[in-house]
Design a protein around this motif. Structure first.
Motif, short mmCIF file in Angstrom:
data_model
loop_
_atom_site.label_atom_id
_atom_site.label_comp_id
_atom_site.label_asym_id
_atom_site.label_seq_id
_atom_site.Cartn_x
_atom_site.Cartn_y
_atom_site.Cartn_z
N SER A 164 57.09 23.19 39.86
CA SER A 164 57.62 24.21 39.00
C SER A 164 58.62 23.28 37.90
O SER A 164 59.02 22.14 38.20
N ARG A 165 58.68 23.97 36.95
CA ARG A 165 59.79 23.46 35.87
C ARG A 165 61.05 23.29 36.47
O ARG A 165 61.79 22.22 36.01
N THR A 166 61.56 24.13 37.24
CA THR A 166 63.00 23.92 37.75
C THR A 166 63.01 23.95 39.44
O THR A 166 61.77 24.28 39.83
N ALA A 167 63.79 23.49 39.87
CA ALA A 167 63.90 23.26 41.43
C ALA A 167 63.66 24.47 42.04
O ALA A 167 64.33 25.69 41.98
N LYS A 168 62.79 24.38 43.05
CA LYS A 168 62.28 25.39 44.05
C LYS A 168 62.47 24.87 45.54
O LYS A 168 62.23 23.71 45.69
N ASP A 169 62.58 25.85 46.52
CA ASP A 169 62.78 25.48 47.81
C ASP A 169 61.87 26.41 48.72
O ASP A 169 62.25 27.62 48.92
N ILE A 170 60.74 26.06 49.27
CA ILE A 170 59.98 26.88 50.01
C ILE A 170 59.64 26.08 51.42
O ILE A 170 59.13 24.99 51.58
N SER A 171 60.00 26.91 52.36
CA SER A 171 59.90 26.20 53.61
C SER A 171 58.61 25.63 53.93
O SER A 171 57.47 26.50 53.79
N GLY A 172 58.44 24.47 54.59
CA GLY A 172 57.03 23.89 54.87
C GLY A 172 56.21 23.24 53.73
O GLY A 172 54.74 23.16 53.82
N VAL A 173 56.61 23.35 52.53
CA VAL A 173 56.13 23.06 51.37
C VAL A 173 56.70 21.95 50.44
O VAL A 173 58.01 22.04 50.53
N THR A 174 56.02 20.89 50.07
CA THR A 174 56.73 19.73 49.18
C THR A 174 57.08 20.62 47.78
O THR A 174 55.92 20.80 47.22
N CYS A 175 58.11 20.67 47.37
CA CYS A 175 58.39 21.33 46.16
C CYS A 175 58.85 20.30 45.28
O CYS A 175 59.88 19.55 45.52
#
Length: 310
Positions: A164-175
């Motif tokens: 994404s253009r800005t930081a995101k945090d999704i459990s179990g996923v490399t963001c």
């Protein structure tokens, strides 16, 4: 005084939406007037589709919000006559439909289904695919649709990278995010899914330079927006083998012109903008909830950031 709700979308949608909106507003305990024809100066809320006739919001002097039936708002977000809150459509039916379509086409690529469908030549070739955990899939765009697809693919065991253009945090996923993150994500990904909005910052996100970052033979899936891809660059990458195949559901010009090279290309699958659509039953619930929130003085859902364009 009743809350006046103007339905401003294609007339053929009215028979579907009218009873659903009436039911939802009544269940919310609201005194309302819902119609396709209300004097502009009396309208409190507009239920809106960008392909309708309403473009000038200047006469709507008591308007509280415009509630779009579309997930994409690029054709209205820059409208200078629209100065009230604008909400885009995020509903469960649209999200589920997109997730099903994306997961289906990722699995199609992962399992090599096209090869077995088109090659019925009597040659026994037991070439089993790798496990999902050995396949890297990148989702470009981590809004509501992107996040839902990321989670579904991760549940199936794929190594999923979300960008994404800005930081995101999704459990179990490399963001990953930003330009450096994009280069890292593309360089590792065998399957790339585009679920970004159409903005000046995302136009031609896949171009000659970014396509060159992909592992040779990578596959592209675009149910997001047509302008995300530089068409000439993609055709060149397909012809050179840098991109193995592309499944495209959205285009700069729709319907896709019959003479467009995508139609005849052996390594392109064209689908006619069917990845997902707004479902009236669930969309009406979202609209009614936003009207309830507006009347209760609560924050609207899914507001568009005019600076970002989505």
């Amino acid at each position: 005084m009743p809350v006046n709700v103007l339905f401003s979308a294609r007339s053929e949608l009215w028979p579907e939406y009218e009873p659903l909106l009436r039911k939802g507003l009544a269940e919310a305990g609201m005194d309302f007037h819902l119609s396709k024809d209300i004097d502009a100066e009396l309208v409190d809320y507009v239920v809106y589709a960008p392909n309708g006739s309403l473009q000038d919001f200047t006469p709507f002097t008591r308007l509280k919000a415009v509630l779009s039936l579309w997930a994409g708002v690029e054709s209205i977000s820059g409208n200078e006559t629209l100065t009230v809150p604008l909400a885009r459509m995020v509903d469960g039916g649209l999200t589920q439909g997109m997730t099903e379509w994306v997961v289906g086409h990722v699995l199609r690529y992962h399992l090599g289904m096209d090869r077995h469908i088109t090659r019925q030549d009597g040659v026994w070739t037991p070439d089993a695919p790798p496990l999902a955990s050995q396949r890297t899939v990148c989702i470009l765009g981590l809004g509501a649709l992107g996040e839902a697809c990321v989670r579904a693919l991760a549940t199936l065991g794929f190594h999923v990278i979300g960008w994404s253009r800005t930081a995101k945090d999704i459990s179990g996923v490399t963001c990953l995010h930003g330009s450096d993150g994009l280069r890292v994500a593309l360089s590792q990904s065998e399957i790339v899914v585009l679920l970004l909005p159409d903005t000046a910052a995302t136009e031609n996100m896949l171009n000659a330079d970014t396509l060159a970052l992909l592992p040779k033979g990578a596959q592209i899936i675009n149910p997001g927006r047509g302008p995300l891809i530089d068409d000439d660059a993609l055709l060149h990458a397909l012809n050179s083998g840098q991109v193995g195949h592309a499944t495209l559901d959205v285009f700069r010009n729709e319907p896709l012109p019959p003479a467009h090279p995508y139609w005849a290309h052996s390594n392109v699958t064209v689908t006619p903008h069917i990845a997902s659509e707004t479902r009236p039953v669930t969309a009406a619930q979202v609209i009614c909830e936003n009207i309830r929130r507006g009347e209760a003085g609560e924050p609207f859902l899914h507001l568009v950031d005019r600076d970002l364009g989505y």
